[in-house]
Design a protein around this motif. Structure first.
Motif, PDB file in Angstrom:
ATOM      1  N   LEU A   1      36.542  40.545  49.961  1.00  0.00           N
ATOM      2  CA  LEU A   1      36.306  40.893  48.559  1.00  0.00           C
ATOM      3  C   LEU A   1      36.684  39.737  47.628  1.00  0.00           C
ATOM      4  CD1 LEU A   1      37.641  44.584  48.525  1.00  0.00           C
ATOM      5  CD2 LEU A   1      35.360  43.721  49.131  1.00  0.00           C
ATOM      6  N   GLY A   2      36.547  38.529  48.124  1.00  0.00           N
ATOM      7  CA  GLY A   2      36.907  37.364  47.325  1.00  0.00           C
ATOM      8  C   GLY A   2      36.064  37.181  46.080  1.00  0.00           C
ATOM      9  N   PHE A   3      34.940  37.859  45.988  1.00  0.00           N
ATOM     10  CA  PHE A   3      34.071  37.758  44.813  1.00  0.00           C
ATOM     11  C   PHE A   3      34.575  38.577  43.637  1.00  0.00           C
ATOM     12  CE2 PHE A   3      32.599  41.075  47.666  1.00  0.00           C
ATOM     13  CZ  PHE A   3      32.515  42.180  46.831  1.00  0.00           C
ATOM     14  N   LEU A   4      35.544  39.478  43.857  1.00  0.00           N
ATOM     15  CA  LEU A   4      36.058  40.292  42.760  1.00  0.00           C
ATOM     16  C   LEU A   4      36.912  39.442  41.821  1.00  0.00           C
ATOM     17  CD1 LEU A   4      37.105  43.593  44.594  1.00  0.00           C
ATOM     18  CD2 LEU A   4      34.981  43.106  43.353  1.00  0.00           C
ATOM     19  N   ALA A   5      36.766  39.697  40.533  1.00  0.00           N
ATOM     20  CA  ALA A   5      37.482  38.900  39.529  1.00  0.00           C
ATOM     21  C   ALA A   5      38.981  39.121  39.622  1.00  0.00           C
ATOM     22  CB  ALA A   5      36.989  39.271  38.128  1.00  0.00           C
TER      23      ALA A   5
ATOM     24  N   TYR B   1      42.293  43.152  29.835  1.00  0.00           N
ATOM     25  CA  TYR B   1      41.098  42.561  30.423  1.00  0.00           C
ATOM     26  C   TYR B   1      39.861  43.372  30.062  1.00  0.00           C
ATOM     27  CZ  TYR B   1      37.949  40.755  34.044  1.00  0.00           C
ATOM     28  OH  TYR B   1      36.885  40.202  34.718  1.00  0.00           O
ATOM     29  N   ARG B   2      39.949  44.702  30.152  1.00  0.00           N
ATOM     30  CA  ARG B   2      38.823  45.562  29.783  1.00  0.00           C
ATOM     31  C   ARG B   2      38.510  45.444  28.287  1.00  0.00           C
ATOM     32  NH1 ARG B   2      37.508  45.402  34.347  1.00  0.00           N
ATOM     33  NH2 ARG B   2      38.051  46.936  35.938  1.00  0.00           N
ATOM     34  N   ILE B   3      39.540  45.406  27.463  1.00  0.00           N
ATOM     35  CA  ILE B   3      39.335  45.279  26.016  1.00  0.00           C
ATOM     36  C   ILE B   3      38.583  43.990  25.700  1.00  0.00           C
ATOM     37  CG2 ILE B   3      40.532  44.925  23.810  1.00  0.00           C
ATOM     38  CD1 ILE B   3      42.784  46.763  25.030  1.00  0.00           C
TER      39      ILE B   3
END
Length: 338
Positions: A156-160, A169-171
């Motif tokens: 899952l290395g592509f996950l930020a 982060y969501r905001i």
């Protein structure tokens, strides 16, 4: 589906499934899905580990661009493999194809699970999983199993990865979209400011589904059969998934059943806590429900823009945009006293 495509799929799947031959005996485009396409494929397989009839679903990219924040099919396949290995109730992932000459788009194949995922049906028709308390607890347990996957995971290395709190982060992500959009949404800006002022600190980080809600799991008459749609998964605060599942915007009109329109919060919480061994911080759930409404409003705006811009002519996408005022109203209601 055209015969030449079926033949192309058969050749690829013969190799991928270690079979002597694979014949696509039935192919049908399934309804729903504004971002991805799902095809029902019944395969007649000769030889190899899947010898016989195999009922599957082929999941592929939409013919036009999807929501920018969604994962591609190779990434979603890696996610599905990871959670399948972690014991989560998901359809078994079978193979991935990134060769565009096979189907014209990347796709992956998974076993088909029984039941329905239609949210408007599940909240009303108790012939599906008639013991709704048991269903709520089961969903809580499955979510806890998802959250048992912790970073780092090589596949899952592509996950930020990010240093700030998941809330901040969501905001930042939602605000960046609204800042670039041609139309102002003051109520959403208010919601973002409220979220900023009340943001919880960075704590436990786990794999989150990102769209864990009624409509994204399959249920038959016996109960839950599989968790679907991993295109928005990522590393985040586990409470984000819980708030999303319980948010009013995903109850399909059954506001008396605050756990996804199918059960009581405490049954859902009890299943989660029994599996995870952790007590849910009830005070944080309201925060993540506000976040859910802001996030869904932004996604709805983005989906409507795909239609309005002429990028994709879709009544479903156009109607999604009409949900935004109701979401704004709910955000104001949820934040007016604080």
């Amino acid at each position: 589906m055209e015969e030449n495509i079926k033949e192309s799929l058969g050749r690829f799947l013969s190799t991928a499934l270690q079979a002597n031959s694979v014949q696509v005996v039935r192919a049908a485009l399934l309804s729903g899905g504004a971002v991805q396409e799902n095809w029902l494929l019944d395969l007649q397989i000769t030889g190899g580990p899947f010898d016989g009839m195999l009922n599957t679903v082929l999941r592929c990219d939409s013919p036009t661009a999807g929501v920018a924040i969604s994962h591609g099919r190779a990434q979603e396949f890696a996610l599905l493999q990871t959670v399948f290995n972690a014991g989560v109730a998901v359809p078994q992932p079978l193979c991935l194809c990134t060769d565009l000459s096979v189907f014209g788009r990347p796709f992956f194949l998974m076993r088909r699970v029984a039941g329905t995922a239609a949210g408007h049906v599940l909240v009303k028709d108790t012939r599906y999983a008639p013991d709704r308390a048991a269903l709520a607890r089961q969903l809580g347990r499955e979510l806890a199993r998802i959250h048992s996957v912790k970073p780092p995971v090589d596949a899952l290395g592509f996950l930020a990865n990010y240093e700030e709190s998941p809330a901040q982060y969501r905001i930042q992500t939602q605000r960046a979209f609204l800042d670039k959009h041609h139309t102002a949404y003051p109520a959403l800006e208010w919601g973002l400011r409220w979220l900023e002022r009340h943001a919880p600190a960075r704590g436990d980080i786990a794999l989150t589904h990102g769209d864990f809600r009624t409509g994204n799991y399959m249920v038959n008459e016996n109960g839950l059969t599989g968790i679907l749609d991993w295109e928005f998964a990522g590393w985040s605060d586990p409470m984000e998934d819980i708030g999303w599942f319980c948010a009013k915007c995903w109850r399909f009109g059954r506001d008396d059943l605050q756990a996804g329109g199918i059960g009581l919060r405490e049954d859902f919480y009890a299943g989660y806590e029994s599996e995870s061994g952790h007590t849910i911080d009830r005070d944080q759930i309201h925060y993540w429900e506000v976040m859910a409404h802001v996030k869904w409003a932004v996604v709805a705006i983005e989906q409507a823009q795909r239609h309005c811009s002429g990028e994709e002519n879709s009544l479903l996408l156009a109607l999604t945009g009409h949900m935004v005022p109701e979401l704004e109203w709910e955000i104001l209601n949820m934040t007016e006293s604080s």
